[in-house]
Scaffold this motif. Sequence first.
Motif, short mmCIF file in Angstrom:
data_model
loop_
_atom_site.label_atom_id
_atom_site.label_comp_id
_atom_site.label_asym_id
_atom_site.label_seq_id
_atom_site.Cartn_x
_atom_site.Cartn_y
_atom_site.Cartn_z
N LEU A 1 -59.78 -0.49 13.43
CA LEU A 1 -59.87 -0.62 11.85
C LEU A 1 -61.19 -0.39 11.41
CD1 LEU A 1 -57.56 -3.75 12.00
CD2 LEU A 1 -56.84 -1.45 11.24
N SER A 2 -61.20 -0.25 10.08
CA SER A 2 -62.54 -0.41 9.50
C SER A 2 -62.91 -1.70 9.11
CB SER A 2 -62.20 0.46 8.09
OG SER A 2 -61.69 -0.30 7.21
N PRO A 3 -64.10 -2.01 9.02
CA PRO A 3 -64.53 -3.02 8.82
C PRO A 3 -63.94 -4.04 7.41
CG PRO A 3 -66.58 -1.87 9.07
CD PRO A 3 -65.10 -1.09 8.83
N VAL A 4 -63.54 -3.25 6.30
CA VAL A 4 -62.98 -3.80 5.20
C VAL A 4 -61.36 -4.22 5.64
CG1 VAL A 4 -61.71 -3.48 3.03
CG2 VAL A 4 -64.29 -2.53 3.61
N SER A 5 -61.14 -3.18 6.69
CA SER A 5 -59.35 -3.56 7.12
C SER A 5 -59.36 -4.85 7.86
CB SER A 5 -58.91 -2.28 7.98
OG SER A 5 -58.69 -1.31 6.95
N ARG A 6 -60.50 -4.95 8.61
CA ARG A 6 -60.44 -6.17 9.59
C ARG A 6 -60.47 -7.36 8.92
NH1 ARG A 6 -64.08 -2.97 13.00
NH2 ARG A 6 -65.71 -4.30 12.31
N ARG A 7 -61.34 -7.33 7.76
CA ARG A 7 -61.46 -8.65 6.90
C ARG A 7 -60.04 -8.90 6.23
NH1 ARG A 7 -66.57 -6.33 6.06
NH2 ARG A 7 -66.15 -5.46 3.94
N ILE A 8 -59.51 -7.65 6.01
CA ILE A 8 -58.01 -8.01 5.02
C ILE A 8 -57.21 -8.46 5.97
CG2 ILE A 8 -56.06 -6.80 4.15
CD1 ILE A 8 -58.34 -4.94 2.67
N VAL A 9 -57.13 -8.07 7.38
CA VAL A 9 -56.28 -8.38 8.43
C VAL A 9 -56.45 -10.07 8.72
CG1 VAL A 9 -55.63 -8.47 10.94
CG2 VAL A 9 -55.63 -6.38 9.59
N GLN A 10 -57.58 -10.56 8.77
CA GLN A 10 -58.12 -11.89 9.07
C GLN A 10 -57.37 -12.61 7.87
OE1 GLN A 10 -62.22 -11.55 9.67
NE2 GLN A 10 -61.95 -10.77 11.55
N LYS A 11 -57.72 -12.15 6.63
CA LYS A 11 -57.18 -12.98 5.25
C LYS A 11 -55.64 -12.83 5.27
CE LYS A 11 -61.64 -12.41 2.86
NZ LYS A 11 -62.08 -13.44 3.11
N LEU A 12 -54.91 -11.95 5.97
CA LEU A 12 -53.58 -11.78 5.71
C LEU A 12 -52.96 -12.99 6.68
CD1 LEU A 12 -52.80 -8.03 5.96
CD2 LEU A 12 -52.01 -9.68 3.84
N LEU A 13 -53.79 -13.18 7.94
CA LEU A 13 -53.38 -14.17 8.90
C LEU A 13 -53.60 -15.48 8.49
CD1 LEU A 13 -54.72 -12.23 12.04
CD2 LEU A 13 -52.12 -12.34 11.04
N THR A 14 -54.25 -15.63 7.30
CA THR A 14 -54.57 -17.09 6.79
C THR A 14 -53.64 -17.36 5.70
OG1 THR A 14 -56.01 -16.57 4.93
CG2 THR A 14 -56.96 -16.97 6.94
N GLY A 15 -52.80 -16.66 5.08
CA GLY A 15 -51.89 -16.98 4.30
C GLY A 15 -52.46 -16.62 2.80
N LEU A 16 -53.50 -16.05 2.41
CA LEU A 16 -53.76 -15.80 1.25
C LEU A 16 -52.87 -14.71 0.75
CD1 LEU A 16 -57.73 -15.49 1.63
CD2 LEU A 16 -56.37 -17.25 0.59
N THR A 17 -52.53 -14.93 -0.54
CA THR A 17 -51.99 -13.76 -1.28
C THR A 17 -52.45 -12.46 -1.56
OG1 THR A 17 -52.66 -14.28 -3.33
CG2 THR A 17 -50.71 -15.39 -2.64
N GLU A 18 -52.15 -11.30 -1.75
CA GLU A 18 -52.81 -10.11 -1.94
C GLU A 18 -53.86 -10.23 -3.06
OE1 GLU A 18 -50.59 -6.25 -2.20
OE2 GLU A 18 -49.19 -6.86 -0.34
N LYS A 19 -53.37 -10.95 -3.99
CA LYS A 19 -54.45 -11.18 -5.22
C LYS A 19 -55.55 -12.00 -4.84
CE LYS A 19 -54.45 -12.69 -9.92
NZ LYS A 19 -53.64 -13.11 -11.19
N GLU A 20 -55.38 -13.09 -3.88
CA GLU A 20 -56.60 -14.00 -3.47
C GLU A 20 -57.31 -12.81 -2.31
OE1 GLU A 20 -54.30 -18.33 -3.59
OE2 GLU A 20 -54.02 -16.88 -1.73
N ILE A 21 -56.80 -12.20 -1.56
CA ILE A 21 -57.57 -11.36 -0.90
C ILE A 21 -58.21 -10.47 -1.73
CG2 ILE A 21 -57.52 -9.62 0.95
CD1 ILE A 21 -54.79 -10.97 2.02
N ALA A 22 -57.66 -9.78 -2.58
CA ALA A 22 -58.46 -8.81 -3.59
C ALA A 22 -59.68 -9.44 -4.27
CB ALA A 22 -57.51 -8.18 -4.67
N LEU A 23 -59.36 -10.59 -4.74
CA LEU A 23 -60.42 -11.20 -5.42
C LEU A 23 -61.44 -11.63 -4.35
CD1 LEU A 23 -58.45 -13.77 -7.67
CD2 LEU A 23 -60.18 -12.06 -8.47
N SER A 24 -61.37 -12.23 -3.18
CA SER A 24 -62.27 -12.76 -2.10
C SER A 24 -63.33 -11.56 -1.74
CB SER A 24 -61.70 -13.37 -0.87
OG SER A 24 -60.87 -12.31 -0.26
N LEU A 25 -62.59 -10.29 -1.75
CA LEU A 25 -63.29 -9.31 -1.31
C LEU A 25 -63.82 -8.23 -2.65
CD1 LEU A 25 -60.76 -7.63 1.23
CD2 LEU A 25 -62.79 -8.86 1.76
N GLY A 26 -63.58 -8.80 -3.82
CA GLY A 26 -64.16 -8.04 -5.06
C GLY A 26 -63.41 -6.48 -5.12
N GLN A 27 -62.35 -6.39 -4.82
CA GLN A 27 -61.54 -5.39 -5.19
C GLN A 27 -60.40 -5.59 -6.15
OE1 GLN A 27 -59.48 -4.51 -1.28
NE2 GLN A 27 -61.17 -3.56 -0.25
#
Length: 157
Positions: free
Chosen positions: A100-126
């Motif tokens: 996985l790319s570094p961004v994909s790894r961070r997204i996987v980690q955040k998916l596993l915490t239960g954050l919503t897609e919107k919360e993940i996007a905000l936390s990554l500035g996407q």
Amino acid sequence: MGSTSFRAHRMRDGWIPFGEFRRSEHYKLHYTELGISDRIWVSFPLNADTESVFLIDRTGSSPHFSKRDNGLVSAALRGVREFHRRLFLSRGLLIGDSPLSPVSRRIVQKLLTGLTEKEIALSLGQNTATTHKYIKAIYEKFGVNGRAALMSLWLGG
């Protein structure tokens, strides 16, 4: 891969013909010249294609590893299998052709915490659409159709 179970062997346990091995060039180069007097191998599968191997060496004039030493090493490393499995999985190394790319790894980690897609996007500035594209690609790479299946894969289900 050869085996599907956890294994711990001492060099002198008889699983290799030690007398013959001791006379080999390999032994001289990789043991004698390095001062290794004994070794314990601990191996365990992570999946059908991947295995972790630990080598514990004794050097100098120390006595050879005992059966008790082998048991202690085995007990200490038995829990490492799940750690390695999760580590490899988080890098995309147990599944797929490439990590996985570094961004994909961070997204996987955040998916596993239960954050919503919107919360993940905000936390990554996407923006949400970009994050959604990453998440779809992650699900495809891991062969799952949603977060619950990804969590199950991650947890070994």
